[in-house]
Write an enzyme that holds these catalytic residues in place. Sequence first.
Site, PDB file in Angstrom:
ATOM      1  N   LYS A 186       0.856  -1.192   0.000  1.00  0.00           N
ATOM      2  CA  LYS A 186       0.000   0.000   0.000  1.00  0.00           C
ATOM      3  C   LYS A 186       0.889   1.238   0.000  1.00  0.00           C
ATOM      4  O   LYS A 186       1.405   1.644   1.036  1.00  0.00           O
ATOM      5  CB  LYS A 186      -0.933   0.031   1.206  1.00  0.00           C
ATOM      6  CG  LYS A 186      -2.058   1.077   1.032  1.00  0.00           C
ATOM      7  CD  LYS A 186      -2.626   1.573   2.322  1.00  0.00           C
ATOM      8  CE  LYS A 186      -1.781   2.639   2.960  1.00  0.00           C
ATOM      9  NZ  LYS A 186      -1.649   3.871   2.118  1.00  0.00           N
ATOM     10  N   PRO A 187       1.090   1.859  -1.160  1.00  0.00           N
ATOM     11  CA  PRO A 187       1.877   3.097  -1.193  1.00  0.00           C
ATOM     12  C   PRO A 187       1.053   4.270  -0.705  1.00  0.00           C
ATOM     13  O   PRO A 187      -0.180   4.239  -0.680  1.00  0.00           O
ATOM     14  CB  PRO A 187       2.218   3.239  -2.679  1.00  0.00           C
ATOM     15  CG  PRO A 187       1.078   2.572  -3.386  1.00  0.00           C
ATOM     16  CD  PRO A 187       0.634   1.438  -2.491  1.00  0.00           C
ATOM     17  N   GLU A 262       9.399   1.248  11.044  1.00  0.00           N
ATOM     18  CA  GLU A 262      10.404   2.300  10.859  1.00  0.00           C
ATOM     19  C   GLU A 262       9.652   3.608  11.022  1.00  0.00           C
ATOM     20  O   GLU A 262       8.927   4.040  10.133  1.00  0.00           O
ATOM     21  CB  GLU A 262      11.070   2.169   9.492  1.00  0.00           C
ATOM     22  CG  GLU A 262      12.393   2.908   9.401  1.00  0.00           C
ATOM     23  CD  GLU A 262      12.213   4.337   8.945  1.00  0.00           C
ATOM     24  OE1 GLU A 262      12.238   5.234   9.824  1.00  0.00           O
ATOM     25  OE2 GLU A 262      12.061   4.556   7.749  1.00  0.00           O
ATOM     26  N   CYS A 296      13.137  10.859   7.531  1.00  0.00           N
ATOM     27  CA  CYS A 296      13.157  10.505   8.949  1.00  0.00           C
ATOM     28  C   CYS A 296      14.572  10.557   9.511  1.00  0.00           C
ATOM     29  O   CYS A 296      14.753  10.701  10.721  1.00  0.00           O
ATOM     30  CB  CYS A 296      12.541   9.132   9.168  1.00  0.00           C
ATOM     31  SG  CYS A 296      13.294   7.829   8.179  1.00  0.00           S
ATOM     32  N   GLU A 393       9.425  16.310  15.043  1.00  0.00           N
ATOM     33  CA  GLU A 393      10.085  16.075  13.761  1.00  0.00           C
ATOM     34  C   GLU A 393       9.714  17.202  12.803  1.00  0.00           C
ATOM     35  O   GLU A 393       8.529  17.512  12.629  1.00  0.00           O
ATOM     36  CB  GLU A 393       9.648  14.719  13.206  1.00  0.00           C
ATOM     37  CG  GLU A 393      10.482  14.206  12.074  1.00  0.00           C
ATOM     38  CD  GLU A 393      10.168  12.754  11.743  1.00  0.00           C
ATOM     39  OE1 GLU A 393      11.030  12.090  11.142  1.00  0.00           O
ATOM     40  OE2 GLU A 393       9.070  12.274  12.089  1.00  0.00           O
TER      41      GLU A 393
END
Length: 489
Positions: A186-187, A262, A296, A393
């Site tokens: 699933k992109p 991840e 990331c 982030e």
Amino acid sequence: MTQTLTPAQLLPADLPTGLLINGEWTAGSTGWTIPVLNPATGEEIATIADAAPSDAVAALDAACAAGPAWAATAPRQRGEILRRAFDEVTRRKDDFARLMTIEMGKPLAEAYGEVTYGAEFLRWFSEEAVRINGRYGSNPEGTGRMVVSKRPVGPAYLITPWNFPLAMATRKIGPALAAGCPVIVKPATNTPLTTLLLAQVMIECGVPAGVVNVITSSSASSITKPLLADPRLRKLSFTGSTPVGVRLLADAAPNVLKTSMELGGNAPFLVFEDADIDAAVTGAMTAKFRNIGQACTAANRFIVHASVSDEFVAKVTARVQEMKVGNGLDEGVTIGPLIDGGAVDSTNELVADALSNGASVTVGGNRIERPGFFYAPTVLRDVQPGTRLLKEEIFGPVLGVSTFETEDEAVAMANDTEYGLMSYAYTRDLARGHRLIDSLETGMMALNTGLVSNAAAPFGGVKASGLGREGSVEGIEEYLETKYTLIPV
């Protein structure tokens, strides 16, 4: 030279836009579509199929049906298919690079770099397919022989992010197929086209029907929940934010799925008083501004010794002032757009918070008013404790500098985060470098360099940055189970 063709005209002629289920491209059961936008202009470049939950289940049906034969396929044959895919992706580097720039926004030179990096996972795991080893030996009592073997875990669900649409797909598909696992991919709906083209290439290279399935959906949860609830699914691999990863772990728990996560990062970039400042500046430009800061592994917190802070800030500011912002297809562009308007708003809010808490701008610090989703590459100095920039982030082209006085203080500042994916450090002191390997709480570390990603290296983090590793010899283990057999003698 600026491209004269429109982005839509630059799309590959054989680019599929449907769902891939059991070797066939389909519009899906709903017939609905999702627009894909070019972030450099905000314009629609394509529409893709919008999957329903029933399409996800059909993809799992196909994977389960294809799984036994794929697991029984000779490792050499699985490896040869992956090697052909590596060759074909490399041959079509122009198509893949342009496609990533058009749908994601990264400068074309960086997109070519991702083609090289992403294709390497196909080559690496084509070689690892024939190196799945067990062991044989006597038990301690001498009453039997112990056989330890590895077998594929089974059907795997792979959820990939938008920021590296080729590399994040190959980093998961490569080891899964090498291990003998069928997959449902699933992109992200922001950047699905690269994965769809990759799937088409893999079919052409001999991947059997049902071994690779691709589903795209405007509602990720609607197709993910039925898959995670189905006991036939045996593996989940996700790259994305920590909050989403936590929810997926909860959903995966009832069926005790093997999981790889991840997740987010908040990488510190330490510059000590003995560092080669010019080298640190060059490393900072790569660690911060590669992929427009949308990685990331991007350096998030620049922790610089007070005695060299002025020099570091001045030299970084000068380098940033030379950067060219624009459409990644245009010659010389080094900073493309952010992925969407929300990303621009988020970046602007983080900068505004830092300024309100005492930081100052040396360059940038503003959104760019032009079509698309652009934010000026920015350097902030004197970022203060408690600033959101130090806790969250960034995922944007913002470099914020704080200062320290002692090594212990620097390490404490670096570890003051829930995340633990990546860290960077510049020092000429070899003993200090070895101390930092032990003291920095991250799964990866770059010592006197700004880039560490490599298909042969284990990629992953600690703490809230995830579980498991991708790439290297560890990557294929994520798709294998260990079986022990005792043979009495």
